[in-house]
Write an enzyme that holds these catalytic residues in place. Structure first.
Site, PDB file in Angstrom:
ATOM      1  N   ARG D 116      77.321 106.691  32.942  1.00  0.00           N
ATOM      2  CA  ARG D 116      76.394 106.509  31.824  1.00  0.00           C
ATOM      3  C   ARG D 116      75.548 105.247  32.041  1.00  0.00           C
ATOM      4  NH1 ARG D 116      73.056 107.982  28.529  1.00  0.00           N
ATOM      5  NH2 ARG D 116      72.881 106.914  26.539  1.00  0.00           N
ATOM      6  N   ARG D 180      74.937 106.152  43.917  1.00  0.00           N
ATOM      7  CA  ARG D 180      75.527 106.938  42.820  1.00  0.00           C
ATOM      8  C   ARG D 180      76.599 107.922  43.277  1.00  0.00           C
ATOM      9  NH1 ARG D 180      74.512 109.780  37.809  1.00  0.00           N
ATOM     10  NH2 ARG D 180      72.783 108.583  36.955  1.00  0.00           N
ATOM     11  N   SER D 268      60.127  76.788  17.491  1.00  0.00           N
ATOM     12  CA  SER D 268      60.944  75.595  17.618  1.00  0.00           C
ATOM     13  C   SER D 268      61.308  75.098  16.225  1.00  0.00           C
ATOM     14  CB  SER D 268      60.124  74.537  18.377  1.00  0.00           C
ATOM     15  OG  SER D 268      60.562  73.236  18.051  1.00  0.00           O
ATOM     16  N   LYS D 274      54.641  75.087  19.009  1.00  0.00           N
ATOM     17  CA  LYS D 274      55.149  75.657  20.260  1.00  0.00           C
ATOM     18  C   LYS D 274      55.206  77.186  20.215  1.00  0.00           C
ATOM     19  CE  LYS D 274      56.990  73.895  23.356  1.00  0.00           C
ATOM     20  NZ  LYS D 274      58.390  73.540  23.459  1.00  0.00           N
ATOM     21  N   ASN D 276      57.239  79.487  22.784  1.00  0.00           N
ATOM     22  CA  ASN D 276      58.074  79.364  23.982  1.00  0.00           C
ATOM     23  C   ASN D 276      58.259  80.687  24.714  1.00  0.00           C
ATOM     24  OD1 ASN D 276      58.581  76.593  23.629  1.00  0.00           O
ATOM     25  ND2 ASN D 276      60.155  77.041  22.107  1.00  0.00           N
ATOM     26  N   ARG D 307      98.331  97.454  45.653  1.00  0.00           N
ATOM     27  CA  ARG D 307      97.640  97.214  44.372  1.00  0.00           C
ATOM     28  C   ARG D 307      97.791  95.743  44.053  1.00  0.00           C
ATOM     29  NH1 ARG D 307      99.953 100.763  41.213  1.00  0.00           N
ATOM     30  NH2 ARG D 307      98.453 102.202  42.132  1.00  0.00           N
TER      31      ARG D 307
END
Lengths: 348, 348, 348, 348
Positions: D116, D180, D268, D274, D276, D307
């Site tokens: 997915r 994939r 800000s 500002k 940003n 393992r």
């Protein structure tokens, strides 16, 4: 807060609690209240305003959805939070956050929480050293086979093994004690780190703020993240020392070696006879995890200009994980020490 | 020793010289001579033997091909080196390397070289702080535009920028000073780190050895690499601080920003008009390099059993590179500080 | 070239030879000669000039001291090298490096050397798979005890263990084969990566250049380092697979487990009875080393603007080390496979 | 699930949903149901039992507290989960998890979720390439100033800049497509990876299981994590490419450079003027984050024995974070592309 299965395995509830949104917001609010109170003392904020700020903050419930939108837009939660608080404060709103910038609130808030984290770490280190001492009383006089480069070498006393586990922990605890006052300081710089907005009262405000928050005093350090980088290194030294302990226990409790027995090892879904050294393995995992994160935390030392959104956010992604991993490692090590016993003099 | 082009760019001759084979072998020989002399004082080795050892070592030229074969076979150079020395010593050969193991020689030899490295780093840090202070005298009173999150913010004095560059360096220098006595210690443990081979005179030998080598005293720390991990962190704090300085200079010397002018920038093979901030860029490179290597150095904290060939060799691959990168960063920063000037009050 | 002791341990002479200054300069010269010849075909350079370039290059001995100064000043060796060549070429000098920039020469030169590296890696992978196949013929039908989470589990055939070692190597070899044509391409972009300086003949020059150098064709990729990042990942997959093999051998050859016997293990300076699994340990070291370097190589994906001195130099510091570590790991694995034998059916 | 403020900033809801406990347990249950059904077809499990298993699983609500205890004890959730399911199944309980081990359930469950994730990544990459194509239609013919090594170089068409951003994304998408089928495979090995518990019907069960889950077929790969390491590299190539894009946007939108304008930048708390480049900065953050995590993911290639609890748990700590960071980077890049416009021909 629902904890995930992975948190039950490699997390720690006490440390996780320091890095929730609730904890972060509470710490920011604590900063804002203390700042207003300090600014009253410096004659910059009216007493009534500071009183109102304290009152509003003491029972403030932020609009979480608005904060979420704010952080996604502004990159920091403070602008939205200040806006909400100012709305709640009405006429007193303008006296909130005076001379401060987002980073002052967030960095100081972080320090308030790291203070608690460091105390917890120190307590757990002390307990662990005690537990190792007790293990030494029970088993220290036994002899075990030492192995170098994965091969049997010569016998050593178990006390030697226990010293090699304990000494790095004791050193890390002392290093942490030395770092504590240098790390746990206020951040107060204003928008560009110059404290210019607070005028000639700036240093007085800083002093009073530090006293109220029980933090040390420091000149603004918006882009100077070296104490945080140093703290991360101590965290990784702790998990590294415990990773070495875990690696040893996993090796010494191999069926074929059987120098250490582990009570209550983990079970398998397919092999009923297995008793797995789960806690020992996890200590290795957390050591490697923190070592890698440390490399990233130091990437965040490179701040551009007077504030780097990139580097600062990277720190947020890495540091809390490191603190929690350290807490978890200490928790798991304590459990493991309680599970193990050295077997009677095998080499002789 | 021919230095590569890359070493001319991002290396440092003084620091590289500490990590040549010659330097390593010389340091191991220094250890062996001092050990024999210390063992004379403890009554474990005849004076004549120690004298012979000192004489042979003072003019010893190892068979390099044999050492190369030895290191490839044994994983450490010491067995082959001891064999060669014993052959040269004839009847006195058995008094060489008494009670010691390869790791004692190599780790102590490393400490002898790190002592020199730390002195050099401290000198360069002090010089750099001085140079930044002089820059402050020339330009500190100017005003420049601060930028936060890559955008113009508000004016600050140049002195503020210089403080932000200098403070982390001064802190790293102090941290290094605190670490120095804890780091620079002898290694003496014998094959499994118990000093058992030296009997009850073991601690006396250790004391005398430490005095002769001007190193601190320590219990055996074969698998306890935390001081090395801590040292690596300080190195990365230094390169990180200089990386921030370099990032700032590269940004502030952009043609469009022009707050800083760089004299003697690098040339291009295709664009004659370019003046590249090569030194500034290299400081960023070295900061990122050391940050990443620090993550690896801490992976090497996980030693299995009483000596891990895997973890120890990893340390060899990483630590020298970090020390040289730190030296190079300090060298390049000094050059850069000599190249830059702040331009007159732009924001006003 | 004198190889260091550490190179004898964890290096590889054939791979190191690809990353000497000599090899780099030779590859750059090959690029310049081929470029001039390609530009003759495109009508951009007179045949006599290209002939002179080829002649001068075929016997060119650069002034090394001048190159060292040049690289330290310019950040790349090409400006100084081109200057030296042009001086040697006299009137033909202007026809050298036409439409190219330093990065074209260096990146293409790197690809010429990576082509050789990939061929060597593929050969060694194939040999190693063969050697593992032969091990399977000798021991595959034996039964050994499997361990999960460090505890005895259930018996498995040795063939199963050998498959788990071999399959990732075979996959990495196939992945490398798929990557090869995408990675091994020319770089030709000119100063800002637009090929503008070559006008409408640019693509023709590129095609001819690629043919002459036996590299693939690509649009300029000065700042697009993803194929290099992908290559680094394959290198780390190889050393990671061999690190797993090494970890298994070190565990299975523990005296207490004794599933695998190693002939000719490493000796100790203090314990004559030891036979250390040095090669097995080194495979773990190199796996961890390359994993960490991979993290750094990907930091170098972030190029700013049209050429980042910072990021590009970081790549130079990291990639050659990774290639050599991969070669060394393959060399050491081959030696180790030749040393080991599985012991007769222990679990039954 | 409540998402944290940090998740609103640098997370992604769709990707986070793939790594909740609910998602993990659902995927494990899907594995168990499909396994039972496959084993019916192989004649190993009675049809009635498989029917009961399907029915119980379809409405199963695990006891979360018991799972939390189980995972903390066993290191994996499966033993506790299987116990709960068997209790619910009564007489049919013995037919659950036949011939499987915890790792079969967890690894296959991971693959169901990565399937997915990969689809989502591919969709977002395609959308982003489209958006960049549209940006090219609007602005590609404009001219902008190129910068190399942080200095103005020569003009280039905006289309060249857009190509440099787009090409690595297109390549990563193709690489992901090739990976994939090799990545998305079932895990079915039983306790020690030999499928011995399923006897001669083992391969038939595997085939049927793969068909039912729409995953590829593979021999057991418990300790062969190379496809996961390769997947992590592709994730980091994507975030690295977007980090380069982000770095460029942050630089080009500096007030002084102003080649790019960003609509709706971040605000800000202290400087109202500002705007940003928050999204641009975050892309750099996520690039550096994933690069560092990739280094750790490859540390987890070194599995010991059949393992490794240590290495496997490290993978759990790192891989989900990388996938979510990649999703977040793609989300943020899409937002940023929607915000930016190139300004009219500045260089001419």
């Amino acid at each position: 807060m629902t904890r995930s299965l992975l948190q039950h395995l490699v997390g720690d509830a006490e440390f996780e609690a320091l890095f929730t949104d609730e904890a972060e917001i509470a710490a920011i609010l604590e900063f804002e209240a203390a700042l207003a109170a300090a600014e009253v003392e410096a004659g910059l904020v009216p007493e009534a305003a500071a009183g109102a700020i304290g009152t509003v903050i003491s029972s403030f419930h932020p609009d979480r959805a608005d904060l979420s939108d704010g952080v996604a837009r502004d990159g920091v939660v403070v602008p939205a939070l200040v806006r909400q608080l100012r709305a709640a404060l009405g006429e007193h709103g303008a006296w909130l956050h005076v001379g401060a910038t987002s980073q002052d609130a967030i960095d100081t808030g972080l320090m308030l929480r790291l203070a608690r984290a460091i105390s917890l770490i120190e307590q757990r280190l002390t307990s662990l050293e005690d537990a190792l001492g007790q293990l030494g009383e029970r088993f220290g006089a036994l002899t075990m086979m030492a192995h170098t480069r994965m091969q049997r070498a010569l016998p050593i006393p178990v006390s030697g093994k226990l010293s090699a586990w304990t000494e790095p922990l004791a050193r890390a605890r002392r290093t942490l004690g030395l770092l504590r006052p240098r790390l746990l300081v206020i951040q107060l710089g204003g928008p560009v780190g110059s404290r210019a907005e607070l005028g000639e009262r700036a240093d007085l405000v800083a002093r009073r703020l530090a006293e109220r928050l029980d933090l040390g005093l420091a000149t603004p350090w918006h882009t100077e993240r070296d104490p945080i980088g140093e703290f991360g290194a101590v965290l990784s030294l702790i998990t590294g020392a415990l990773g070495k302990l875990g690696a040893d226990v996993a090796l010494l409790s191999q069926n074929e070696v059987a120098t250490i027995a582990i009570e209550g090892g983990g079970g398998s879904s397919a092999m009923a006879h297995k008793s797995n050294p789960v806690n020992a393995e996890l200590l290795v995992t957390l050591a490697r995890f923190n070592a890698g994160q440390l490399g990233l935390l130091h990437q965040a030392l490179v701040h551009e200009y007077e504030r780097s959104g990139s580097a600062w956010t990277l720190e947020w992604l890495v540091l809390p994980q490191m603190v929690v991993a350290t807490g978890a490692s200490l928790r798991i090590a304590a459990a493991l020490i309680g599970q193990i016993s050295f077997q009677s003099d095998k080499p002789q």
